[in-house]
Design a protein around this motif. Structure first.
Motif, short mmCIF file in Angstrom:
data_model
loop_
_atom_site.label_atom_id
_atom_site.label_comp_id
_atom_site.label_asym_id
_atom_site.label_seq_id
_atom_site.Cartn_x
_atom_site.Cartn_y
_atom_site.Cartn_z
N LEU A 1 0.94 -0.87 0.21
CA LEU A 1 0.12 -0.13 0.16
C LEU A 1 0.87 0.94 -0.42
CD1 LEU A 1 -2.44 1.52 0.58
CD2 LEU A 1 -2.56 1.33 3.02
N ALA A 2 1.48 1.21 0.57
CA ALA A 2 2.79 2.29 0.61
C ALA A 2 3.15 2.66 -0.88
CB ALA A 2 3.98 1.81 1.81
N ILE A 3 4.29 1.47 -1.11
CA ILE A 3 5.33 1.62 -2.29
C ILE A 3 3.79 2.78 -3.27
CG2 ILE A 3 5.93 0.40 -3.93
CD1 ILE A 3 6.86 -1.66 -1.89
N CYS A 4 2.35 1.75 -3.67
CA CYS A 4 1.66 1.75 -4.61
C CYS A 4 1.23 3.60 -3.82
CB CYS A 4 0.54 0.97 -4.82
SG CYS A 4 0.90 -0.45 -5.17
N LEU A 5 0.93 4.05 -3.23
CA LEU A 5 0.50 5.18 -3.27
C LEU A 5 1.77 6.32 -3.35
CD1 LEU A 5 -1.89 7.06 -1.31
CD2 LEU A 5 -0.53 6.31 0.68
N VAL A 6 2.96 5.81 -3.47
CA VAL A 6 4.12 7.68 -3.47
C VAL A 6 3.90 7.05 -5.28
CG1 VAL A 6 7.01 7.24 -3.35
CG2 VAL A 6 5.26 6.90 -1.30
N TRP A 7 3.46 6.03 -5.39
CA TRP A 7 3.50 5.49 -7.03
C TRP A 7 3.21 6.16 -7.70
CZ3 TRP A 7 8.01 5.64 -9.91
CH2 TRP A 7 8.86 4.55 -9.43
N ILE A 8 2.11 6.48 -7.77
CA ILE A 8 0.17 7.05 -7.64
C ILE A 8 0.49 8.51 -7.33
CG2 ILE A 8 -1.96 7.31 -7.01
CD1 ILE A 8 -2.43 4.56 -6.62
N THR A 9 1.12 9.14 -5.81
CA THR A 9 0.60 10.48 -5.98
C THR A 9 1.73 11.15 -7.22
OG1 THR A 9 2.01 10.14 -4.09
CG2 THR A 9 0.01 10.72 -3.79
N GLU A 10 3.22 10.35 -6.66
CA GLU A 10 4.23 10.86 -8.49
C GLU A 10 3.76 11.33 -9.06
OE1 GLU A 10 6.84 13.17 -9.30
OE2 GLU A 10 7.49 11.54 -7.08
N LEU A 11 2.66 9.96 -9.92
CA LEU A 11 2.32 9.94 -11.27
C LEU A 11 1.29 11.28 -11.20
CD1 LEU A 11 1.77 6.15 -11.89
CD2 LEU A 11 3.17 7.67 -13.43
N ILE A 12 0.54 11.37 -10.27
CA ILE A 12 -0.28 12.40 -10.23
C ILE A 12 0.18 13.56 -10.61
CG2 ILE A 12 -2.31 13.74 -9.00
CD1 ILE A 12 -3.51 10.74 -8.24
N ASN A 13 1.28 13.85 -9.66
CA ASN A 13 2.23 15.20 -9.66
C ASN A 13 2.65 15.44 -11.03
OD1 ASN A 13 3.42 17.44 -8.66
ND2 ASN A 13 5.45 16.14 -8.48
N THR A 14 3.40 14.64 -11.13
CA THR A 14 4.34 14.62 -12.73
C THR A 14 2.78 15.20 -13.74
OG1 THR A 14 5.28 13.22 -12.28
CG2 THR A 14 5.21 13.25 -14.84
N ALA A 15 1.19 14.57 -13.46
CA ALA A 15 0.64 14.47 -14.58
C ALA A 15 0.29 16.11 -14.06
CB ALA A 15 -0.87 14.46 -14.09
N ILE A 16 -0.23 16.84 -13.29
CA ILE A 16 -0.63 17.86 -12.99
C ILE A 16 0.45 18.89 -13.30
CG2 ILE A 16 -1.11 19.77 -10.89
CD1 ILE A 16 -2.03 17.26 -9.70
N GLU A 17 2.07 18.89 -12.98
CA GLU A 17 2.76 19.12 -13.64
C GLU A 17 2.83 19.36 -14.50
OE1 GLU A 17 6.40 18.35 -11.85
OE2 GLU A 17 6.42 19.13 -10.04
N VAL A 18 2.70 18.78 -15.82
CA VAL A 18 2.88 18.61 -17.00
C VAL A 18 1.46 19.13 -17.76
CG1 VAL A 18 2.41 17.44 -19.40
CG2 VAL A 18 4.27 16.37 -17.74
N ILE A 19 0.17 19.18 -17.18
CA ILE A 19 -0.36 20.07 -16.97
C ILE A 19 -0.56 22.51 -17.29
CG2 ILE A 19 -3.48 20.76 -16.95
CD1 ILE A 19 -3.69 17.72 -16.59
#
Length: 102
Positions: free
Chosen positions: A40-58
């Motif tokens: 859960l912890a590993i997935c949470l970090v990866w998910i938030t990093e993916l969302i963060n990157t998507a937000i930065e690109v947008i």
């Protein structure tokens, strides 16, 4: 995911941290509940990093110039990653510290 790994240096840090934690989990033979929390912890970090990157690109697409609100949006998204990383450290400490000192 490949875009993230290719373009974000923090993704490499997450990648190596993920590898190290999984290696420790096998070394210390953690139980199924501990695997659940680690996963859960590993997935949470990866998910938030993916969302963060998507937000930065947008934000970069919509507002290519420096703007205070764009900075705030990016900082908030990065804060989500930082929060998930702290949660992951907390999980790792709760699981591995007792095993290390055993």
């Amino acid at each position: 995911i490949f875009y993230l790994i290719k373009h974000e240096k923090n993704a490499w840090i997450h990648f190596f941290a993920t590898f190290a934690i999984i290696l420790l989990a096998f070394i210390f033979k953690i139980n199924s509940y501990e695997w659940l929390f680690i996963s859960l912890a590993i997935c949470l970090v990866w998910i938030t990093e993916l969302i963060n990157t998507a937000i930065e690109v947008i934000v970069n697409l919509v507002q290519p110039d420096i703007h205070p609100l764009a900075k705030t949006i990016k900082d908030l998204a990065a804060g989500a990653v930082l929060t998930s990383a702290f949660f992951s450290l907390l999980v790792a400490f709760f699981i591995f510290i007792p095993k290390i000192f055993k």
